[in-house]
Design an enzyme around this catalytic site. Structure first.
Site, PDB file in Angstrom:
ATOM      1  N   GLY A  88     -17.849   7.831  -3.790  1.00  0.00           N
ATOM      2  CA  GLY A  88     -16.730   7.719  -4.728  1.00  0.00           C
ATOM      3  C   GLY A  88     -16.825   6.459  -5.566  1.00  0.00           C
ATOM      4  O   GLY A  88     -17.901   5.864  -5.701  1.00  0.00           O
ATOM      5  N   ASN A  89     -15.691   6.050  -6.095  1.00  0.00           N
ATOM      6  CA  ASN A  89     -15.652   4.926  -7.028  1.00  0.00           C
ATOM      7  C   ASN A  89     -16.262   3.645  -6.465  1.00  0.00           C
ATOM      8  O   ASN A  89     -17.031   2.957  -7.134  1.00  0.00           O
ATOM      9  CB  ASN A  89     -14.188   4.700  -7.441  1.00  0.00           C
ATOM     10  CG  ASN A  89     -14.019   3.439  -8.246  1.00  0.00           C
ATOM     11  OD1 ASN A  89     -13.614   2.413  -7.719  1.00  0.00           O
ATOM     12  ND2 ASN A  89     -14.379   3.494  -9.514  1.00  0.00           N
ATOM     13  N   VAL A  90     -15.939   3.334  -5.227  1.00  0.00           N
ATOM     14  CA  VAL A  90     -16.411   2.077  -4.634  1.00  0.00           C
ATOM     15  C   VAL A  90     -17.922   2.135  -4.398  1.00  0.00           C
ATOM     16  O   VAL A  90     -18.668   1.219  -4.770  1.00  0.00           O
ATOM     17  CB  VAL A  90     -15.636   1.784  -3.325  1.00  0.00           C
ATOM     18  CG1 VAL A  90     -16.233   0.619  -2.585  1.00  0.00           C
ATOM     19  CG2 VAL A  90     -14.163   1.527  -3.644  1.00  0.00           C
ATOM     20  N   ALA A  91     -18.396   3.246  -3.810  1.00  0.00           N
ATOM     21  CA  ALA A  91     -19.834   3.418  -3.556  1.00  0.00           C
ATOM     22  C   ALA A  91     -20.600   3.398  -4.884  1.00  0.00           C
ATOM     23  O   ALA A  91     -21.688   2.815  -4.986  1.00  0.00           O
ATOM     24  CB  ALA A  91     -20.073   4.736  -2.822  1.00  0.00           C
ATOM     25  N   TRP A  92     -20.020   4.012  -5.895  1.00  0.00           N
ATOM     26  CA  TRP A  92     -20.653   4.064  -7.220  1.00  0.00           C
ATOM     27  C   TRP A  92     -20.874   2.653  -7.789  1.00  0.00           C
ATOM     28  O   TRP A  92     -21.977   2.309  -8.218  1.00  0.00           O
ATOM     29  CB  TRP A  92     -19.772   4.913  -8.159  1.00  0.00           C
ATOM     30  CG  TRP A  92     -20.062   4.779  -9.615  1.00  0.00           C
ATOM     31  CD1 TRP A  92     -21.095   5.343 -10.301  1.00  0.00           C
ATOM     32  CD2 TRP A  92     -19.291   4.038 -10.577  1.00  0.00           C
ATOM     33  NE1 TRP A  92     -21.028   4.989 -11.621  1.00  0.00           N
ATOM     34  CE2 TRP A  92     -19.933   4.193 -11.824  1.00  0.00           C
ATOM     35  CE3 TRP A  92     -18.129   3.257 -10.507  1.00  0.00           C
ATOM     36  CZ2 TRP A  92     -19.444   3.602 -12.986  1.00  0.00           C
ATOM     37  CZ3 TRP A  92     -17.643   2.673 -11.666  1.00  0.00           C
ATOM     38  CH2 TRP A  92     -18.294   2.848 -12.884  1.00  0.00           C
ATOM     39  N   ASP A 108      -6.919   4.021  -4.735  1.00  0.00           N
ATOM     40  CA  ASP A 108      -7.588   3.816  -3.449  1.00  0.00           C
ATOM     41  C   ASP A 108      -8.294   5.158  -3.188  1.00  0.00           C
ATOM     42  O   ASP A 108      -8.528   5.927  -4.136  1.00  0.00           O
ATOM     43  CB  ASP A 108      -6.561   3.459  -2.350  1.00  0.00           C
ATOM     44  CG  ASP A 108      -7.222   2.953  -1.075  1.00  0.00           C
ATOM     45  OD1 ASP A 108      -7.585   1.770  -1.023  1.00  0.00           O
ATOM     46  OD2 ASP A 108      -7.404   3.746  -0.131  1.00  0.00           O
ATOM     47  N   GLY A 145     -20.320   7.005   1.579  1.00  0.00           N
ATOM     48  CA  GLY A 145     -19.421   7.425   0.523  1.00  0.00           C
ATOM     49  C   GLY A 145     -20.191   7.715  -0.755  1.00  0.00           C
ATOM     50  O   GLY A 145     -21.402   7.463  -0.854  1.00  0.00           O
ATOM     51  N   LYS A 154       0.866  -1.180   0.000  1.00  0.00           N
ATOM     52  CA  LYS A 154       0.000   0.000   0.000  1.00  0.00           C
ATOM     53  C   LYS A 154       0.893   1.218   0.000  1.00  0.00           C
ATOM     54  O   LYS A 154       2.039   1.153   0.466  1.00  0.00           O
ATOM     55  CB  LYS A 154      -0.864   0.031   1.268  1.00  0.00           C
ATOM     56  CG  LYS A 154      -2.138   0.809   1.076  1.00  0.00           C
ATOM     57  CD  LYS A 154      -3.197  -0.052   0.424  1.00  0.00           C
ATOM     58  CE  LYS A 154      -4.421   0.717   0.038  1.00  0.00           C
ATOM     59  NZ  LYS A 154      -5.506  -0.220  -0.349  1.00  0.00           N
TER      60      LYS A 154
HETATM   61  O1  2IT Z   1      -7.932  -1.740  -1.088  1.00  0.00           O
HETATM   62  C1  2IT Z   1      -7.788  -2.247  -2.228  1.00  0.00           C
HETATM   63  O2  2IT Z   1      -7.872  -3.454  -2.414  1.00  0.00           O
HETATM   64  C2  2IT Z   1      -7.506  -1.344  -3.333  1.00  0.00           C
HETATM   65  N1  2IT Z   1      -7.407  -0.139  -3.131  1.00  0.00           N
HETATM   66  C3  2IT Z   1      -7.268  -1.892  -4.711  1.00  0.00           C
HETATM   67  C4  2IT Z   1      -5.842  -2.265  -4.889  1.00  0.00           C
HETATM   68  C5  2IT Z   1      -5.477  -2.717  -6.279  1.00  0.00           C
HETATM   69  O3  2IT Z   1      -4.289  -3.038  -6.449  1.00  0.00           O
HETATM   70  O4  2IT Z   1      -6.318  -2.766  -7.173  1.00  0.00           O
END
Ligand code: 2IT
Length: 446
Positions: free
Chosen positions: A238-242, A164, A236, A124
């Site tokens: 963003g991308n994940v919530a979307w 992320d 949220g 990360k």
């Molecule tokens: O928390 C996660 O799994 C991500 N932000 C995606 C990481 C990735 O390498 O696609």
């Protein structure tokens, strides 16, 4: 292994790193029994080796803002564990980023990536750069300055970053452009989450949310329930919530709440295509507020200062940030009749909130299982890049379905309790741990 002893040692070495210590404790508590049944793990000091990152790069990032002022941020890459493959994991740009946050995320990523069935180690990175209120040009200059340092430490077969919180397609574009210029290396696979014309995988933007909903479908099916007609509150925008909102709506559920740092939007009639698309516009505006959603769609109402967990719902999906759902929120959800909570954000719930859900006997699943479809599809993007081909959406979606089903099966296998219930936290942690531990054992003391 005695969890309290290992934790006391770790707290002494890393005082005050609360997120990191929280993430490690959760995993150790889940695996303690299995670990102690395997003397070879103890002998090889697997836990002591696994809780420390392999290495951390820290660097200064200096850039010039639109007003001509010089700005300095800190950049990081935590390469946590490479036992099962090259380092893989996202980059987070957020003002609260610090070593504790990135170590917790790298640690989680190691087990999550092990669950995906693909050969990826855990990493990360990110920066305390705050994208809020920044222009596109400022974001570009920051990304370029960040990559000016990072590029020597990443590579197609060594470490492959992605997005992320605060890092989406736009940022990956700027980062990739600079990487190629610096490295003079034009392989498409050094970052994932790329645009579709330069090596990105179809469905990668949707994959975290889509995968989460596939996981929830399996969880519900196992409990004899279905998602159709259910109400969902998610945090949220963003991308994940979307992605989660999009797939939940496609599956016939009603997404009745989204939220931001400024408050919650109650959306009693659920999502439409227009509303879902607007979430992307909100994110791209860099304002980090959700209130404009209710100005644009008059059937929705905005309440400042409130969380999504104040809305009565069947299913709650944290999709924003760690520890965004605490014990008081958990009690409020339970009082309102919520019977399923699936973390889509990493470590979205506090340990007390998880305990509250588990004691009440409702369905609960942790982020490292639920949100693994994101990094899994990054893994599929790496494969396509290395083969110099592009799969169709149908092919990627089939693979994502298979992966989420496998992760659910692994949770059931390792998390089934004598009373017939499934402890998804234990299941995910043990399944991920066993794979990484075995890989470390077989490769000796390194
Ligand atoms: O928390 C996660 O799994 C991500 N932000 C995606 C990481 C990735 O390498 O696609």
């Amino acid at each position: 292994m005695n969890v309290n002893n290992v934790m006391a040692d770790l707290e002494r070495k890393h005082p005050g790193e609360s997120e990191y210590l929280q993430a490690v404790r959760e995993v150790l508590e889940s695996i303690e029994e299995v670990y102690n049944a395997h003397p070879e793990f103890e002998k090889a000091k697997i836990v002591e080796r696994m809780v420390e990152p392999d290495r951390i790069f820290t660097f200064r990032v200096t850039w010039v803002d639109d007003a001509g002022e010089i700005q300095t941020n800190i950049g990081y890459r935590v390469q946590f564990n490479s036992a099962i493959g090259p380092y893989k994991g996202g980059l987070r740009f957020h003002k609260a980023v610090n070593p504790s946050m990135l170590k917790f995320l790298g640690f989680e990523q190691t087990f999550k990536n092990a669950l995906t069935t693909l050969p990826m180690g855990g990493a990360k990175g990110g920066s305390d750069f705050d994208p809020t209120g920044k222009s596109d040009a400022e974001i570009m200059r920051f990304c370029q300055a960040f990559m000016l340092e990072l590029w020597r430490n990443i590579g197609v077969d060594t470490d492959v970053p992605a997005g992320d919180v605060g890092v989406g397609g736009r940022e990956i574009g700027f980062l990739n452009g600079m990487y190629q210029k610096l490295a003079r290396e034009y392989h498409t696979g050094v970052l994932t989450g790329k645009g579709m014309t330069w090596g990105g995988s179809i469905l990668r933007p949707e994959a975290t949310g889509f995968g989460a909903l596939y996981f929830v479908e399996h969880m519900l099916a196992k409990a004899g329930k279905s998602i159709e007609g259910k109400t969902i509150a998610l945090s949220g925008f963003g991308n994940v919530a979307w992605g989660a909102a999009k797939k939940a709506t496609e599956l016939g559920a009603k997404v009745i709440a989204i939220s931001g740092p400024d408050g919650v939007v109650y959306n009693p009639n659920g999502m439409t295509d227009e509303k879902i698309d607007y979430m992307l516009e909100l994110r791209a505006s860099n304002r980090n507020i959700v209130a404009p959603f209710a100005e644009k769609f008059p059937d929705a109402t905005f309440t400042p200062g409130k969380k999504a967990w104040s809305v009565k719902c069947d299913i709650a999906l944290p999709c924003a940030f760690q520890n965004e759902l605490n014990e008081a929120d958990a009690k409020e959800l339970l009082a309102n009749g919520t019977w399923c909570v699936a973390e889509v954000s990493n470590m979205g719930c506090t340990p007390e909130a998880i305990h509250t859900f588990q004691s009440a006997g409702i369905l609960f699943a942790p982020g490292k299982a639920v949100n693994a479809g994101g990094v899994a599809t990054s893994g599929l993007e790496m494969t396509q890049n290395c083969m110099h081909i592009s799969w169709s959406g149908k092919e990627v979606d089939e693979k994502l379905h298979f992966i989420m089903e496998s992760i659910h099966e692994a949770c059931v296998r390792f998390g089934s309790q004598p009373d017939g219930t499934i402890n998804y936290v234990k299941g995910a942690n043990i399944a991920g741990f066993m794979k990484v531990a075995q890989a470390m054992l077989e490769q000796g003391i390194i």
